[in-house]
Design an enzyme around this catalytic site. Sequence first.
Site, PDB file in Angstrom:
ATOM      1  N   SER A 141       0.864  -1.173   0.000  1.00 28.36           N
ATOM      2  CA  SER A 141       0.000   0.000   0.000  1.00 28.36           C
ATOM      3  C   SER A 141       0.901   1.223   0.000  1.00 28.36           C
ATOM      4  CB  SER A 141      -0.881  -0.001   1.267  1.00 28.36           C
ATOM      5  OG  SER A 141      -1.470   1.270   1.478  1.00 28.36           O
ATOM      6  N   TYR A 154      -2.517  -1.588  10.198  1.00 25.26           N
ATOM      7  CA  TYR A 154      -2.397  -1.712   8.747  1.00 25.26           C
ATOM      8  C   TYR A 154      -1.061  -1.142   8.278  1.00 25.26           C
ATOM      9  CZ  TYR A 154      -3.714  -1.187   3.794  1.00 25.26           C
ATOM     10  OH  TYR A 154      -3.764  -1.256   2.430  1.00 25.26           O
TER      11      TYR A 154
END
Length: 263
Positions: A141, A154
């Site tokens: 990401s 995350y």
Amino acid sequence: MTAPVAVVTGSDSGIGRATAVRLARLGMDVGVTWHTDRAGAERTATEVTDSGRRAAVEQVDLTRLPEAADVVDELADRLGGIDVLVNNAGTGTATPFTDIAPDTVRHVLDLDLVGPFLCGQRAARRMIAQGRGGRIVNVTSVHEHQPKVGAAPYCAAKGGLGLLTQVMALELAEHGILVNAVAPGEIATPMTGQEDTDVRTEPRPGVPLGRPGDAREVAEVIAFLAGGTNRYVTGASWTVDGGMTRMGPMAGSHLGDDSWRRV
């Protein structure tokens, strides 16, 4: 000659589906995994077979470790080997750091970091035994590189997966296995609540290209890294974000209020 085999985790929708279909169009047979959306996985498999390649589908819950990593071997056995692994399955949070429960932290870390670690091990061992090299692509990401409020586990997992990618690249290079990361920004997928959205109709003033990304645009980058034309790229992280991560200083000087401090 036997076609190369790719396994794409979380390929029941979004980036995973787009990647599975793109790799099939490159001539690969594809192993598809799903967690809760079997129908979505079957649709992916149909698109793969419509491209003239074989597909195999398996259900997996990557929080059930270490046995969940068996799915790599199961799909390799069904398809006759493994040449490409795309670690795409993942999840996130939108919770302030001080409020996140330990179980949530473990869930995110298992799915986004430990699961890819163990699947990568299984794939690498088989690739080494096969003796013909291979490709591993870890989907991270932009938050591999930059933090986000409300996404502590995350960001920790994706940052860890990015550095894991680099270690894997160093250790597996002698076996002809190239390992890279792809770091998407905001992509129109079910995870962002934008499945089947026409990205051209979604304005994003803070993104230089002015819109979210399409899953197929991420799949194109993965396809290059996973395909035969990539022979000398390893240990790199490819950001696919329309220029979003280049906006740090501009965002800092032009945001008009403190709303970014809250989830």
